[in-house]
Design an enzyme around this catalytic site. Structure first.
Site, mmCIF file in Angstrom:
data_model
loop_
_atom_site.group_PDB
_atom_site.id
_atom_site.type_symbol
_atom_site.label_atom_id
_atom_site.label_comp_id
_atom_site.label_asym_id
_atom_site.label_seq_id
_atom_site.Cartn_x
_atom_site.Cartn_y
_atom_site.Cartn_z
ATOM 1 N N HIS A 162 0.851 -1.195 0.000
ATOM 2 C CA HIS A 162 0.000 0.000 0.000
ATOM 3 C C HIS A 162 0.884 1.242 0.000
ATOM 4 O O HIS A 162 1.550 1.542 0.992
ATOM 5 C CB HIS A 162 -0.928 -0.018 1.220
ATOM 6 C CG HIS A 162 -1.880 1.120 1.249
ATOM 7 N ND1 HIS A 162 -1.994 1.978 2.309
ATOM 8 C CD2 HIS A 162 -2.760 1.574 0.324
ATOM 9 C CE1 HIS A 162 -2.913 2.889 2.043
ATOM 10 N NE2 HIS A 162 -3.390 2.667 0.844
ATOM 11 N N GLU A 187 3.182 0.374 3.055
ATOM 12 C CA GLU A 187 2.737 -0.651 4.010
ATOM 13 C C GLU A 187 2.719 -2.001 3.291
ATOM 14 O O GLU A 187 2.119 -2.117 2.217
ATOM 15 C CB GLU A 187 1.329 -0.335 4.516
ATOM 16 C CG GLU A 187 1.283 0.900 5.396
ATOM 17 C CD GLU A 187 -0.141 1.282 5.780
ATOM 18 O OE1 GLU A 187 -0.382 1.506 6.975
ATOM 19 O OE2 GLU A 187 -1.013 1.368 4.895
HETATM 20 N N1 LIG Z 1 -5.324 7.867 -4.890
HETATM 21 C C1 LIG Z 1 -4.750 7.576 -3.733
HETATM 22 O O1 LIG Z 1 -4.365 8.466 -2.948
HETATM 23 C C2 LIG Z 1 -4.513 6.127 -3.339
HETATM 24 C C3 LIG Z 1 -3.619 5.852 -2.279
HETATM 25 C C4 LIG Z 1 -3.353 4.517 -1.949
HETATM 26 C C5 LIG Z 1 -3.973 3.495 -2.635
HETATM 27 N N2 LIG Z 1 -4.860 3.787 -3.662
HETATM 28 C C6 LIG Z 1 -5.454 2.657 -4.375
HETATM 29 O O2 LIG Z 1 -4.747 2.500 -5.607
HETATM 30 C C7 LIG Z 1 -5.619 1.991 -6.599
HETATM 31 C C8 LIG Z 1 -5.645 2.928 -7.779
HETATM 32 O O3 LIG Z 1 -6.087 4.195 -7.356
HETATM 33 P P1 LIG Z 1 -5.798 5.524 -8.199
HETATM 34 O O4 LIG Z 1 -6.064 6.655 -7.274
HETATM 35 O O5 LIG Z 1 -4.490 5.429 -8.890
HETATM 36 O O6 LIG Z 1 -6.987 5.443 -9.274
HETATM 37 P P2 LIG Z 1 -7.039 6.106 -10.711
HETATM 38 O O7 LIG Z 1 -8.474 6.125 -11.088
HETATM 39 O O8 LIG Z 1 -6.257 7.385 -10.772
HETATM 40 O O9 LIG Z 1 -6.251 5.054 -11.631
HETATM 41 C C9 LIG Z 1 -6.729 3.752 -11.881
HETATM 42 C C10 LIG Z 1 -6.294 3.413 -13.301
HETATM 43 O O10 LIG Z 1 -6.562 2.026 -13.520
HETATM 44 C C11 LIG Z 1 -7.047 1.882 -14.834
HETATM 45 N N3 LIG Z 1 -7.791 0.617 -14.832
HETATM 46 C C12 LIG Z 1 -8.987 0.343 -14.273
HETATM 47 N N4 LIG Z 1 -9.273 -0.975 -14.430
HETATM 48 C C13 LIG Z 1 -8.225 -1.530 -15.099
HETATM 49 C C14 LIG Z 1 -7.911 -2.825 -15.542
HETATM 50 N N5 LIG Z 1 -8.730 -3.855 -15.328
HETATM 51 N N6 LIG Z 1 -6.737 -3.024 -16.188
HETATM 52 C C15 LIG Z 1 -5.893 -1.988 -16.423
HETATM 53 N N7 LIG Z 1 -6.130 -0.729 -16.026
HETATM 54 C C16 LIG Z 1 -7.275 -0.509 -15.367
HETATM 55 C C17 LIG Z 1 -7.872 3.128 -15.106
HETATM 56 O O11 LIG Z 1 -7.969 3.387 -16.505
HETATM 57 C C18 LIG Z 1 -7.069 4.186 -14.381
HETATM 58 O O12 LIG Z 1 -6.118 4.843 -15.227
HETATM 59 C C19 LIG Z 1 -6.976 1.810 -5.918
HETATM 60 O O13 LIG Z 1 -7.076 0.500 -5.435
HETATM 61 C C20 LIG Z 1 -6.903 2.811 -4.776
HETATM 62 O O14 LIG Z 1 -7.763 2.476 -3.708
HETATM 63 C C21 LIG Z 1 -5.123 5.080 -4.028
#
Ligand SMILES: NC(=O)c1ccc[n+]([C@@H]2O[C@H](COP(=O)([O-])OP(=O)(O)OC[C@H]3O[C@@H](n4cnc5c(N)ncnc54)[C@H](O)[C@@H]3O)[C@@H](O)[C@H]2O)c1
Length: 313
Positions: free
Chosen positions: A142, A154
């Site tokens: 994480h 994490e």
């Molecule tokens: N944004 C944050 O601060 C944060 C922090 C820690 C963890 N996370 C976790 O990280 C993950 C991503 O979050 P994010 O903020 O980067 O989201 P985001 O929406 O910015 O990016 C997700 C990306 O994944 C792509 N995507 C979706 N389904 C897909 C698939 N099956 N195959 C390939 N690409 C795919 C989308 O097109 C998008 O570009 C989530 O699980 C979120 O909970 C986010």
């Protein structure tokens, strides 16, 4: 321990592009895939911009930018991205079924030694890996936004995760300059999000009750809690304050701080009216495309200054 050299990152959005960048800067060969063609087309430029901001702030040489970019390859298919990967990190949408299906697909395409890591913010690895035939290879890594700057990752193993997968992942993260922490138990939200949500509930409640304006709340937290916590840990803070004093303050305030499970009104109303924050141009504050770019650069410049201090110990 043999270190991992080839890494695939699936999902190259807010988190994925920065995770890919951190590994490429750390000397690893990274392949990336995103289902969005637009994201695939723009991700290299986004990473290059991050690297130039970092170099201007004294992190990394301009001359190291091209080699780092050369270690990152965007693929047109998921299958191409995971081919030969020793570690696959998924950073796709926070949707349990999407992540489960992705893990099951990938497991069939990679070697028995490949580690499958999820960047989920909330799902237990036991749920994500429930359909896998090799759950010993699955764990959570994480990261925190922006992942190419924030030092902590994490690492959360499930009951079935193998020790070797955990040790290899911890070793890799240290080698690429991260500061990983391994949890002893799997709890929802892991360490940091639990702490953060407890603080946010109170902050949003203070906003709902009109105790102070957003700017004042942000300034108060930045210049006290944030200021101290950038240098020492919260448990050290209370050791310095005195545990007797802390116990009295806790008893006096604990019945008054917010403790229910309702979404604070400021958050509920913003989400209902499409004010999602920077990405929609308005959240608690307002943003234009020009101010967003300026604010992201300013944020990263401040984070990089903190990172300098962090590395100095
Ligand atoms: N944004 C944050 O601060 C944060 C922090 C820690 C963890 N996370 C976790 O990280 C993950 C991503 O979050 P994010 O903020 O980067 O989201 P985001 O929406 O910015 O990016 C997700 C990306 O994944 C792509 N995507 C979706 N389904 C897909 C698939 N099956 N195959 C390939 N690409 C795919 C989308 O097109 C998008 O570009 C989530 O699980 C979120 O909970 C986010």
């Amino acid at each position: 321990m043999s270190t991992i050299r080839n890494i695939a990152v699936l999902g190259l959005g807010t988190m994925g592009h920065g995770i890919a960048q951190a590994f490429a800067v750390g000397g690893r060969h990274v392949t990336g895939y995103d289902q969005s063609a637009e994201v695939r087309g723009s991700v290299a430029g986004r990473i290059e911009q991050n690297l130039r901001t970092a170099a201007r702030a004294g992190f990394g040489e301009e001359a190291a930018i091209e080699p780092a970019l050369a270690r990152f390859r965007v693929c047109e298919t998921e299958a191409e991205a995971v081919q030969g990967a020793e570690l696959v990190v998924e950073a796709v949408a926070e949707d349990l079924e999407v992540k489960r299906r992705l893990f099951s697909r990938i497991e069939l395409q990679v070697s028995a030694e490949t580690i499958l890591a999820s960047n989920t913010s909330s799902f237990p690895i036991s749920d994500l890996a429930a359909d896998l035939s090799r759950p010993r290879q699955a764990l959570i890594t994480h990261w925190f936004n922006p992942p190419h700057i924030v030092p902590l990752v994490e690492v959360v193993p499930g009951e079935k995760t193998g020790t070797k997968a955990v040790e290899t992942t911890m070793d890799l993260l240290r080698r690429v300059g991260k500061s990983p922490v391994q949890l002893k138990k799997e709890v929802p939200g892991f360490l940091v999000n639990r702490i953060q949500i407890a603080m946010l509930r109170e902050i949003l409640d203070l906003l709902d009750r009109g105790v102070a304006d957003p700017e004042e709340i942000d300034r108060a937290v930045k210049s006290t809690i944030g200021f101290r916590l950038a240098a020492i840990g919260p448990l050290e803070v209370i050791d310095f304050a005195g545990l007797d004093v802390t116990a009295s303050v806790f008893e006096n305030l604990v019945t008054d701080v917010r403790s229910d499970r309702q979404l604070p009104a400021a958050l509920e109303q913003a989400v209902r009216s499409g004010r999602f924050g920077v990405k929609s141009g308005e959240g608690i504050y307002r943003y234009t495309p020009e101010t967003v770019q300026k604010k992201v650069s300013e944020r990263d410049r401040r984070f990089l200054a903190l990172l300098q201090m962090f590395h100095q110990g």
